[in-house]
Scaffold this active site. Structure first.
Site, mmCIF file in Angstrom:
data_model
loop_
_atom_site.group_PDB
_atom_site.id
_atom_site.type_symbol
_atom_site.label_atom_id
_atom_site.label_comp_id
_atom_site.label_asym_id
_atom_site.label_seq_id
_atom_site.Cartn_x
_atom_site.Cartn_y
_atom_site.Cartn_z
ATOM 1 N N HIS A 1 54.322 58.812 47.902
ATOM 2 C CA HIS A 1 54.862 58.625 46.381
ATOM 3 C C HIS A 1 53.501 58.211 45.748
ATOM 4 O O HIS A 1 53.074 57.264 45.221
ATOM 5 C CB HIS A 1 55.704 57.253 46.501
ATOM 6 N N HIS B 1 66.291 54.310 47.538
ATOM 7 C CA HIS B 1 64.850 54.577 48.170
ATOM 8 C C HIS B 1 64.834 55.505 49.199
ATOM 9 O O HIS B 1 65.883 55.620 50.019
ATOM 10 C CB HIS B 1 64.208 53.311 48.635
ATOM 11 N N GLU C 1 63.619 55.981 51.951
ATOM 12 C CA GLU C 1 63.713 55.383 53.448
ATOM 13 C C GLU C 1 65.057 54.697 53.716
ATOM 14 O O GLU C 1 65.542 54.821 54.806
ATOM 15 C CB GLU C 1 62.479 54.307 53.416
ATOM 16 N N SER D 1 56.783 53.903 43.833
ATOM 17 C CA SER D 1 56.208 53.455 45.075
ATOM 18 C C SER D 1 56.509 51.941 45.502
ATOM 19 O O SER D 1 56.280 51.082 44.752
ATOM 20 C CB SER D 1 54.633 53.350 45.198
ATOM 21 N N ASN E 1 56.429 49.728 47.937
ATOM 22 C CA ASN E 1 55.362 48.544 48.050
ATOM 23 C C ASN E 1 54.323 48.317 47.040
ATOM 24 O O ASN E 1 53.912 47.355 46.917
ATOM 25 C CB ASN E 1 54.509 49.203 49.488
ATOM 26 N N SER F 1 50.184 54.165 48.997
ATOM 27 C CA SER F 1 49.988 55.561 48.899
ATOM 28 C C SER F 1 49.004 55.861 47.989
ATOM 29 O O SER F 1 48.838 57.137 47.597
ATOM 30 C CB SER F 1 51.356 55.980 48.691
HETATM 31 S S1 SF4 Z 1 52.702 51.851 57.604
HETATM 32 FE FE1 SF4 Z 1 52.490 52.913 55.337
HETATM 33 S S2 SF4 Z 1 54.018 54.650 55.673
HETATM 34 FE FE2 SF4 Z 1 54.223 53.126 57.455
HETATM 35 S S3 SF4 Z 1 55.903 51.883 56.904
HETATM 36 FE FE3 SF4 Z 1 54.276 51.057 56.393
HETATM 37 S S4 SF4 Z 1 53.606 51.371 54.258
HETATM 38 FE FE4 SF4 Z 1 55.163 52.933 54.934
#
Ligand code: SF4
Length: 325
Positions: A54, A137, A139, A236, A238, A280
């Protein structure tokens, strides 16, 4: 009056405290490398289903190298390879690619794949899964797509946890999205455990190391900051959580994509600004934001103390076998 350029001495002083760790995690790094290696191996164009990660700057750079981003598999021609994004995909996607005989490379982060495997195991054990995450999302869509419809229920908030209806209270388990707020998730888990004392918890934490470390890094600098700039995309997960962490500690935080997004009125004349970046967001954007601050302030930059992250994920064998040989 003749034009008199401002000198640095005339600019207000600003301490810029840069959180660490921040920015790219091992899963994002791997996903970007996968697209680059796929372009090397197969030539352009390589199709990528959904944003590989993202961040539109990452996406634009890869587009410049010959990647074509699509929403669905039916937009991929039969004779071109396709990469699946770091967020993971429902089982039906690789199955459809196989049926069509497409060449595909899965860039799902190994930590997301771990959650997929856990979900499958729990269903084999006859459990119903309560999944803590955010509706819509990618995921969440990917993880729900690993198990039969109706065998997993989404829980987004503590309020949801208090009222969620389950098929039975004995064979329950919970799992979580990898990029959640550590604190919010703890409160949701507490509510679930109170309602369903025998609920099975994952063997190890599903919120990934990168998400937890970036939130901890914001907490570590928040007390010193008057404002917090979080670099990341609005979609995003996170990155959004990082801005929330700052706000909850009483530090006004803003999610921005790049230096030109800084709202100078909102920023005001702080003594100290904290900067962090979601998993990201590339480091080049951190530098761009610091440079933007330098246009208005006499910046004194400091990186917070941190323990470096050393996580590296292996690349898919099909893309690196020649290199290893
Ligand atoms: S390491 Fe990065 S890509 Fe993997 S779950 Fe965590 S935030 Fe997502």
């Amino acid at each position: 009056m003749p034009y008199m350029p401002c000198t640095v001495d005339e600019l207000p002083s600003l301490k810029v405290l840069i959180a660490a760790p921040r920015g790219f995690c091992a899963g994002v790094d791997r996903a970007i490398q996968i697209v680059e290696l796929a372009l090397e191996r197969f030539g352009a164009p390589v199709y990528v289903r959904h944003e590989i990660v993202h961040n539109r700057f990452v996406v634009e750079r890869l587009r410049g190298l010959g990647a074509i981003f699509v929403d669905e598999l039916d937009e991929v021609p039969d004779d071109r390879p396709v990469v699946f994004s770091a967020h993971g995909v429902p089982k039906s996607v690789p199955a459809a690619a196989q049926t069509r005989g497409l060449t595909y490379v899965d860039a799902t982060c190994p930590l997301v794949s771990k959650v997929h495997r856990q979900a499958q195991r729990l269903i084999e054990e006859g459990r119903h899964i309560l999944f803590i995450g955010h509706a819509g999302h990618p995921e969440v869509i990917g993880t729900f797509g690993q198990v039969p419809t109706g065998s997993i229920t989404l829980v987004e908030t503590v309020e949801d946890a208090e009222v969620v209806a389950v098929p039975g209270t004995e064979n329950l388990a919970f799992l979580t999205q990898t990029t959640l707020s550590v604190d919010d998730t703890a409160a949701i888990v507490e509510a679930l455990k109170r309602r369903f004392p025998s609920i099975r918890a994952p063997r190890s934490e599903d919120i990934c190391y990168a998400t937890s470390n970036r939130q901890a890094a914001v907490k570590a600098i928040a007390a010193e900051c008057d404002r917090m700039l979080v670099i990341g995309a609005p979609n995003s997960s996170n990155s959004l959580r990082l801005a929330e962490v700052a706000e909850r500690l009483g530090v006004p935080g803003r999610l921005i994509e790049r230096g030109s997004d800084i709202d100078w009125d909102w920023l005001g004349q702080p003594a100290t600004v904290g900067i962090t970046a979601g998993a990201s967001a590339p480091e080049v954007l951190v530098r761009e934001v610091v440079d933007a601050l330098r246009t208005r302030f006499d910046v004194h930059e400091e990186e917070a103390e941190h323990s470096p992250e050393r996580m590296i994920f292996k690349l898919p064998r099909e893309l690196v076998s020649d290199r290893a040989a």
